[in-house]
Design a protein around this motif. Structure first.
Motif, PDB file in Angstrom:
ATOM      1  N   PRO A  98      39.996  33.811 -14.168  1.00 35.47           N
ATOM      2  CA  PRO A  98      40.992  32.342 -13.089  1.00 35.47           C
ATOM      3  C   PRO A  98      40.817  31.990 -11.776  1.00 35.47           C
ATOM      4  O   PRO A  98      41.115  31.380 -11.093  1.00 35.47           O
ATOM      5  CB  PRO A  98      41.713  32.833 -14.254  1.00 35.47           C
ATOM      6  CG  PRO A  98      42.224  34.324 -14.163  1.00 35.47           C
ATOM      7  CD  PRO A  98      41.042  34.907 -14.352  1.00 35.47           C
ATOM      8  N   ALA A  99      40.782  33.588 -10.990  1.00 39.76           N
ATOM      9  CA  ALA A  99      40.895  33.547  -9.252  1.00 39.76           C
ATOM     10  C   ALA A  99      40.789  32.402  -8.883  1.00 39.76           C
ATOM     11  O   ALA A  99      41.331  32.011  -7.949  1.00 39.76           O
ATOM     12  CB  ALA A  99      40.772  34.885  -9.188  1.00 39.76           C
ATOM     13  N   VAL A 106      37.812  21.353 -14.711  1.00 43.85           N
ATOM     14  CA  VAL A 106      36.495  22.361 -14.138  1.00 43.85           C
ATOM     15  C   VAL A 106      35.397  22.039 -14.934  1.00 43.85           C
ATOM     16  O   VAL A 106      34.913  21.569 -15.935  1.00 43.85           O
ATOM     17  CB  VAL A 106      37.361  24.260 -14.461  1.00 43.85           C
ATOM     18  CG1 VAL A 106      35.861  24.829 -13.873  1.00 43.85           C
ATOM     19  CG2 VAL A 106      38.264  24.643 -13.684  1.00 43.85           C
ATOM     20  N   ILE A 107      34.400  21.608 -14.112  1.00 42.86           N
ATOM     21  CA  ILE A 107      33.243  20.823 -14.351  1.00 42.86           C
ATOM     22  C   ILE A 107      32.116  21.722 -13.937  1.00 42.86           C
ATOM     23  O   ILE A 107      32.198  22.646 -13.039  1.00 42.86           O
ATOM     24  CB  ILE A 107      32.858  19.643 -13.490  1.00 42.86           C
ATOM     25  CG1 ILE A 107      33.970  19.086 -14.191  1.00 42.86           C
ATOM     26  CG2 ILE A 107      31.633  18.894 -14.252  1.00 42.86           C
ATOM     27  CD1 ILE A 107      34.228  17.382 -12.933  1.00 42.86           C
ATOM     28  N   LYS A 138      39.758  27.759 -19.081  1.00 43.03           N
ATOM     29  CA  LYS A 138      40.467  27.739 -19.563  1.00 43.03           C
ATOM     30  C   LYS A 138      41.338  29.267 -19.579  1.00 43.03           C
ATOM     31  O   LYS A 138      42.549  29.289 -19.869  1.00 43.03           O
ATOM     32  CB  LYS A 138      40.785  27.955 -20.870  1.00 43.03           C
ATOM     33  CG  LYS A 138      38.797  27.408 -21.990  1.00 43.03           C
ATOM     34  CD  LYS A 138      39.894  25.574 -21.380  1.00 43.03           C
ATOM     35  CE  LYS A 138      41.287  25.545 -22.716  1.00 43.03           C
ATOM     36  NZ  LYS A 138      41.224  24.277 -22.996  1.00 43.03           N
ATOM     37  N   ALA A 139      40.998  30.195 -18.882  1.00 45.07           N
ATOM     38  CA  ALA A 139      42.440  31.261 -18.424  1.00 45.07           C
ATOM     39  C   ALA A 139      42.990  31.120 -17.499  1.00 45.07           C
ATOM     40  O   ALA A 139      44.520  31.782 -17.363  1.00 45.07           O
ATOM     41  CB  ALA A 139      41.012  32.287 -18.306  1.00 45.07           C
ATOM     42  N   ALA A 140      42.432  29.861 -16.654  1.00 40.47           N
ATOM     43  CA  ALA A 140      43.415  29.740 -15.551  1.00 40.47           C
ATOM     44  C   ALA A 140      44.215  28.801 -16.191  1.00 40.47           C
ATOM     45  O   ALA A 140      45.373  28.164 -15.144  1.00 40.47           O
ATOM     46  CB  ALA A 140      42.508  28.443 -14.561  1.00 40.47           C
ATOM     47  N   ALA A 167      35.008  24.518 -24.379  1.00 42.08           N
ATOM     48  CA  ALA A 167      34.877  23.528 -23.227  1.00 42.08           C
ATOM     49  C   ALA A 167      35.785  22.369 -23.994  1.00 42.08           C
ATOM     50  O   ALA A 167      35.975  22.245 -25.631  1.00 42.08           O
ATOM     51  CB  ALA A 167      33.243  22.757 -23.731  1.00 42.08           C
ATOM     52  N   ASP A 168      36.261  21.521 -23.307  1.00 41.77           N
ATOM     53  CA  ASP A 168      37.466  20.619 -24.018  1.00 41.77           C
ATOM     54  C   ASP A 168      36.370  19.492 -24.394  1.00 41.77           C
ATOM     55  O   ASP A 168      36.792  18.776 -25.369  1.00 41.77           O
ATOM     56  CB  ASP A 168      38.292  19.802 -23.560  1.00 41.77           C
ATOM     57  CG  ASP A 168      39.879  21.333 -22.714  1.00 41.77           C
ATOM     58  OD1 ASP A 168      39.477  22.067 -23.932  1.00 41.77           O
ATOM     59  OD2 ASP A 168      39.353  22.069 -21.700  1.00 41.77           O
TER      60      ASP A 168
END
Length: 215
Positions: free
Chosen positions: A145-146, A164-165, A176-178, A200-201
């Motif tokens: 996620p950095a 995030v796209i 998701k990790a972020a 994916a949302d």
């Protein structure tokens, strides 16, 4: 305010042909079996040394992968000069970016497995203006996620207010990790089902649909 972070390859620009041709020449130079186009598409989004290792069935980059990465980088600009291997924008991307750049409540950024030099080339070619960006030269490979969290820190935005796209499962997993919203695009290199399984949302089929989800 919203921080909107775009992946590059497969999301903004169609670079698969360029990446594959460079990868193909690299593998042949090192006496490796020629990769298929699908082999290359499956690793787009990863940091280059890890991508090369994965294409050979390795989980981690070894010294050979590092050497192959160096050769790939030395070859990339040469391949790009061939008009058959340009990095065109996907249909609708120019209009989307032009619209977002005019919205004062939107902060635009990029999170990509490209090198800094590669991202700068795309940015200069197509006129993109990113407030924050992270590349393979700056952060661990996706799905770590950095890239997202560092862009959040730089812009003083929360991951909860960040989208995030991207077109790859690694983009979805990274988002998701972020703790950010993950928007998958169907015009890239992963399937819709793969994006859904990666978290994916929402999935969009055209760049214009992204505006509604940014709100």
């Amino acid at each position: 305010m919203k921080l909107v972070l775009f992946d590059c390859d497969g999301t903004l620009v169609d670079s698969a042909a360029l990446i594959h041709e460079t990868m193909r020449r690299t593998f042949l130079h090192f006496g490796k079996p020629e990769p298929t186009f699908d082999d290359t598409k499956a690793i787009i989004g990863l940091t280059l040394d890890i991508a090369i290792a994965r294409m050979q069935g390795k989980q981690h980059a070894d010294q050979e992968a590092v050497e192959m990465m160096a050769y790939y980088k030395s070859l990339f600009s040469t391949v790009r000069t061939d008009m058959d291997y340009r990095e065109p924008l996907f249909p609708g991307i120019f209009d989307l970016m032009e619209t977002l750049e005019k919205r004062e409540e939107i902060i635009l950024g990029a999170v990509t497995g490209k090198s800094r030099r590669g991202l700068d080339s795309v940015r200069e070619t197509h006129g993109f203006r990113f407030v924050a960006s992270r590349t393979a030269d700056d952060c661990p490979s996706k799905p770590h996620p950095a890239m997202v969290t560092e862009c959040c820190d730089e812009t003083s935005m929360r991951p909860a207010d960040t989208l995030v796209i991207g077109d790859a499962i690694y983009d979805m997993q990274m988002a998701k990790a972020a703790g950010a919203t993950a928007i998958g695009v169907s015009w890239g290199y992963a399937s819709v089902e793969e994006l859904r399984q990666a978290g994916a949302d929402v999935i969009v089929d055209h760049p214009s649909e992204i505006l509604a989800h940014i709100g």
